[in-house]
Motif scaffolding. Structure first.
Motif, short mmCIF file in Angstrom:
data_model
loop_
_atom_site.label_atom_id
_atom_site.label_comp_id
_atom_site.label_asym_id
_atom_site.label_seq_id
_atom_site.Cartn_x
_atom_site.Cartn_y
_atom_site.Cartn_z
N GLU A 115 39.91 44.23 48.97
CA GLU A 115 39.75 44.33 47.51
C GLU A 115 38.48 45.13 47.25
OE1 GLU A 115 40.10 40.32 46.00
OE2 GLU A 115 42.15 40.14 46.78
N THR A 127 43.34 42.63 42.27
CA THR A 127 44.70 42.15 42.51
C THR A 127 45.67 43.31 42.33
OG1 THR A 127 46.35 40.52 41.79
CG2 THR A 127 44.94 41.42 40.08
N GLU A 134 39.15 39.22 38.10
CA GLU A 134 40.12 40.08 38.77
C GLU A 134 40.33 41.37 37.99
OE1 GLU A 134 42.02 39.46 41.57
OE2 GLU A 134 41.97 37.28 41.83
#
Length: 190
Positions: free
Chosen positions: A10, A92, A157
């Protein structure tokens, strides 16, 4: 405390954290930081190096309650430093959970988690993603374990494919980080 890189693949929040360090350095030279900020840009450097969600086969955001795990060590340091809040920053992809830009928080036992999330979400056009009780859905998540320990925490996120660092996602992540700090009056966004 601002944390990124719990999942090495990520990338946008990790890049945002490095850029935030540079911004805070410049603000500090102008005496425009009002408090102490701890930043961990790469929680699991090995996972980042190999562009993997996992660290030695373990999802670190489900292992905070496991003695000796990286996230357990981070939580121990948070407690030792007596920090008043934690922002855990992730990205995400569209087909994963949550698959959209949002701020995870809980109502119990740390209701300030929800207040922090609402402030960030309202300021960044993110969605508030809340659960009533910490630890019921994501057992072992750093945010939940902080909230259980009565240290208000959120998980922010941004939307980006795993393993990629899209410019828009990086910009959204740094925006979330700055609003997290703004909530506490550490920096001014005027």
């Amino acid at each position: 405390m601002i944390i990124s890189g719990i999942h090495g693949n990520e990338l946008p929040p990790q890049i945002a954290a490095i850029n935030l360090i540079h911004k805070l350095y410049e603000l500090d030279k102008e005496d425009k930081i009002f408090g102490t900020v701890y930043i961990i840009p790469f929680s699991s450097p090995k996972s980042t190096m190999v562009n993997s969600r996992w660290f030695d086969g373990v999802d670190l955001n489900r292992a905070t309650c496991v003695d000796g795990s990286i996230t357990n060590n981070i939580l121990s340091k948070i407690k030792k430093l007596n920090l008043n809040s934690v922002g855990d920053f992730h990205s995400t992809s569209i087909n994963s959970m949550p698959g959209k830009e949002g701020i995870f928080c809980t109502m119990e036992p740390s209701p300030e988690s929800f207040q922090i999330a609402k402030y960030i979400a309202d300021s960044t056009n993110s969605e508030v993603l809340f659960y009533k009780n910490a630890g019921n859905v994501y057992q072992g998540a750093l945010e939940d374990e902080c909230n259980i320990a009565l240290i208000p925490a959120v998980t922010c996120e941004v939307l980006s494919p795993n393993g990629l660092a899209e410019k828009e996602a990086f910009e959204h992540s740094i925006d979330q980080m700055e609003h997290y700090l703004s909530y506490f009056g550490i920096i001014s966004l005027d």
